[in-house]
Design an enzyme around this catalytic site. Structure first.
Site, mmCIF file in Angstrom:
data_model
loop_
_atom_site.group_PDB
_atom_site.id
_atom_site.type_symbol
_atom_site.label_atom_id
_atom_site.label_comp_id
_atom_site.label_asym_id
_atom_site.label_seq_id
_atom_site.Cartn_x
_atom_site.Cartn_y
_atom_site.Cartn_z
ATOM 1 N N LYS A 79 0.431 -1.180 0.101
ATOM 2 C CA LYS A 79 -0.111 0.017 -0.031
ATOM 3 C C LYS A 79 0.295 1.244 -0.028
ATOM 4 C CE LYS A 79 -4.549 0.680 0.828
ATOM 5 N NZ LYS A 79 -5.416 -0.185 -0.220
ATOM 6 N N GLY A 178 -22.225 4.587 -1.733
ATOM 7 C CA GLY A 178 -21.099 5.379 -3.034
ATOM 8 C C GLY A 178 -21.159 4.351 -4.118
ATOM 9 N N ASN A 179 -19.975 4.383 -4.927
ATOM 10 C CA ASN A 179 -19.501 3.462 -5.907
ATOM 11 C C ASN A 179 -20.062 1.930 -5.810
ATOM 12 O OD1 ASN A 179 -17.677 5.591 -7.111
ATOM 13 N ND2 ASN A 179 -16.441 5.216 -6.183
HETATM 14 P P1 NAD Z 1 -17.389 5.649 -2.167
HETATM 15 O O1 NAD Z 1 -16.659 6.835 -1.388
HETATM 16 O O2 NAD Z 1 -17.945 5.554 -3.013
HETATM 17 O O3 NAD Z 1 -18.924 5.582 -0.883
HETATM 18 C C1 NAD Z 1 -19.007 5.757 0.136
HETATM 19 C C2 NAD Z 1 -20.557 6.765 0.624
HETATM 20 O O4 NAD Z 1 -20.210 5.694 1.885
HETATM 21 C C3 NAD Z 1 -20.583 7.877 0.654
HETATM 22 O O5 NAD Z 1 -21.101 7.790 -0.141
HETATM 23 C C4 NAD Z 1 -20.488 7.927 2.074
HETATM 24 O O6 NAD Z 1 -21.190 9.182 1.670
HETATM 25 C C5 NAD Z 1 -21.135 7.237 3.031
HETATM 26 N N1 NAD Z 1 -20.632 6.956 4.473
HETATM 27 C C6 NAD Z 1 -19.554 7.287 4.822
HETATM 28 N N2 NAD Z 1 -20.090 7.206 6.868
HETATM 29 C C7 NAD Z 1 -21.329 6.844 6.095
HETATM 30 C C8 NAD Z 1 -22.125 6.875 7.862
HETATM 31 N N3 NAD Z 1 -21.478 6.771 8.422
HETATM 32 N N4 NAD Z 1 -23.268 6.164 6.932
HETATM 33 C C9 NAD Z 1 -23.931 5.983 6.235
HETATM 34 N N5 NAD Z 1 -22.750 6.136 4.976
HETATM 35 C C10 NAD Z 1 -21.399 6.645 4.219
HETATM 36 O O7 NAD Z 1 -16.073 4.448 -1.493
HETATM 37 P P2 NAD Z 1 -16.161 2.929 -2.116
HETATM 38 O O8 NAD Z 1 -15.784 3.384 -3.343
HETATM 39 O O9 NAD Z 1 -17.895 2.538 -2.626
HETATM 40 O O10 NAD Z 1 -16.271 2.033 -0.934
HETATM 41 C C11 NAD Z 1 -17.191 1.941 -0.049
HETATM 42 C C12 NAD Z 1 -16.385 0.994 1.225
HETATM 43 O O11 NAD Z 1 -15.535 -0.277 0.768
HETATM 44 C C13 NAD Z 1 -15.274 1.758 1.231
HETATM 45 O O12 NAD Z 1 -14.242 1.085 3.203
HETATM 46 C C14 NAD Z 1 -13.504 1.265 1.261
HETATM 47 O O13 NAD Z 1 -13.002 0.804 1.241
HETATM 48 C C15 NAD Z 1 -14.077 0.197 0.455
HETATM 49 N N6 NAD Z 1 -13.470 -0.773 -0.485
HETATM 50 C C16 NAD Z 1 -14.229 -0.447 -1.548
HETATM 51 C C17 NAD Z 1 -13.871 -0.778 -3.238
HETATM 52 C C18 NAD Z 1 -13.935 -0.187 -4.619
HETATM 53 O O14 NAD Z 1 -13.738 -1.113 -5.278
HETATM 54 N N7 NAD Z 1 -14.426 0.797 -4.470
HETATM 55 C C19 NAD Z 1 -12.919 -2.227 -2.876
HETATM 56 C C20 NAD Z 1 -12.251 -2.852 -1.217
HETATM 57 C C21 NAD Z 1 -12.883 -1.580 -0.652
#
Ligand code: NAD
Length: 347
Positions: A79, A178-179
């Site tokens: 990382k 989110g994503n």
């Molecule tokens: P993102 O930032 O697109 O979405 C996260 C969403 O969660 C945001 O819309 C944010 O407003 C919301 N949020 C934050 N705190 C919150 C709370 N207390 N209650 C409700 N909503 C809340 O992130 P992402 O890419 O969707 O990733 C989400 C999680 O998955 C993260 O922990 C990330 O590390 C993990 N992750 C993502 C991927 C990936 O491919 N994007 C891969 C592995 C792990």
């Protein structure tokens, strides 16, 4: 030298770079290279101190070793963190300096996106090094594959707990749309699941609710709502003694990293009769996609491999049932079996 950090775990390499012209201040940590070069994203965060950044990169790189091993891809765990304000305007000089830093390791570390870095940033880093992943245009955004992995693990969990993988009619609560959570919601809505969602960003929540027919919940209430399945897709550390006591769902499967506040929460979930899919199994779809983007990407190959995550989860759940140990503890043992030197290339 790094022994004062509890997250130091005999890491293979920890290296820092200060580049004065560009303002880059970064750390790369490689935890384990037994399965292959270390792969994991590059995070930009305004850490309060260098020690805080070091702690984070040591912890995250170790987590990537477990995730890459459990995903069955030929990579170790690494990382990178850049100490900077993630909301700043894109700084090409800084990203190029980061590319030079990655390049200087000669392929021992392959970087990608993470919190604070977009695909666009990874492309700019990639102007200075080939050791980047996730930029293949036809593959699109790997978050879709992460959501897909969560979905398949959810079906596996439903089969174990309710006797059928069919999610139609299931009440599923998603924390964070989110994503990952947003894409998951769309997929579940197509399956006929009944959704309840919450997001700190009310506009994001309203938009996904509009697309999927999901009911909206207050952020603070989501984990305790009446539901069959809870899907944490926002942040880590949300499964605590307190939140577990309030869970009404029988299954927890989500995309967020580090969902358990402590490893004791694994035992708490087990004792409460809640089936927990270890986060790094559920969310390994994205890294699997990145692996194929660096080898021979096709949607079919990625889908086949992502389905294996659900098989791995079934194996973990079965071992948990027969040993009485929590699923997170079992997943750790399984991952360790796969990244010990003797296990190289066998799993
Ligand atoms: P993102 O930032 O697109 O979405 C996260 C969403 O969660 C945001 O819309 C944010 O407003 C919301 N949020 C934050 N705190 C919150 C709370 N207390 N209650 C409700 N909503 C809340 O992130 P992402 O890419 O969707 O990733 C989400 C999680 O998955 C993260 O922990 C990330 O590390 C993990 N992750 C993502 C991927 C990936 O491919 N994007 C891969 C592995 C792990």
């Amino acid at each position: 030298m790094y022994d004062q950090f509890a997250d130091f775990d005999g890491h293979a390499l920890v290296t820092t770079r200060q580049d004065h012209p560009s303002g880059l201040s970064a750390i790369i940590a490689l935890h384990n290279e037994h399965r292959g070069p270390a792969m994991g994203g590059c995070r930009i965060l305004k850490y309060p101190s260098t020690d805080a950044a070091m702690k984070d990169v040591l912890r995250l790189s170790r987590g990537m070793t477990y995730k890459n091993a459990i995903a069955g891809i030929p990579y170790g765990g690494g990382k990178a963190v850049i100490i900077a304000d993630p909301t700043m305007k894109k700084n090409v000089g800084l990203l190029h300096a980061m590319g030079d830093f990655v390049e200087s390791l000669g392929g021992r570390y392959i970087t990608s996106f993470d919190s604070g870095t977009s695909l666009d940033y990874v492309r700019t880093i990639g102007e200075r090094t080939n050791f980047v992943a996730g930029t293949l245009v036809e593959a699109g955004d790997a978050s879709g594959t992460t959501a897909n992995g969560v979905y398949h693990c959810m079906r596996a969990a439903a089969e174990i707990v309710f006797g059928s993988p069919d999610l139609c009619g299931m009440r599923i609560a998603i924390q964070g749309v989110g994503n990952v959570g947003g894409r998951l919601a769309e997929r579940l809505a197509r399956d006929g699941a009944s959704l309840i969602i919450a997001d700190l960003d009310p506009e994001a929540a309203r938009q996904v609710a509009g697309q999927t027919g999901a009911e909206l919940s207050a952020v603070d209430d989501l984990l305790g709502v009446e539901a069959d399945i809870i899907s944490p897709c926002a942040l880590g550390g949300i499964l605590t003694a307190q939140s577990i006591a309030g869970l009404k769902a029988r299954i927890v499967v989500g995309g967020a990293n580090n969902q358990l506040a402590t490893i004791e929460d694994d035992t708490r979930l087990l004792a409460a009769g809640i089936l927990y899919c270890p986060d790094y199994i559920a969310n390994a779809g994205g890294i699997i996609d990145l692996h194929y983007q660096r080898s021979a990407w096709s949607a079919e190959a990625v889908e086949r491999h992502v389905l294996v995550l659900a098989d791995t989860f079934r194996e973990v759940a079965e071992r948990s049932r027969t040993t009485g140990r929590g699923t997170a503890a079992i997943a750790n043992v399984l991952a360790e079996e796969r990244f010990r030197p003797a296990a190289r290339r066998t799993a």
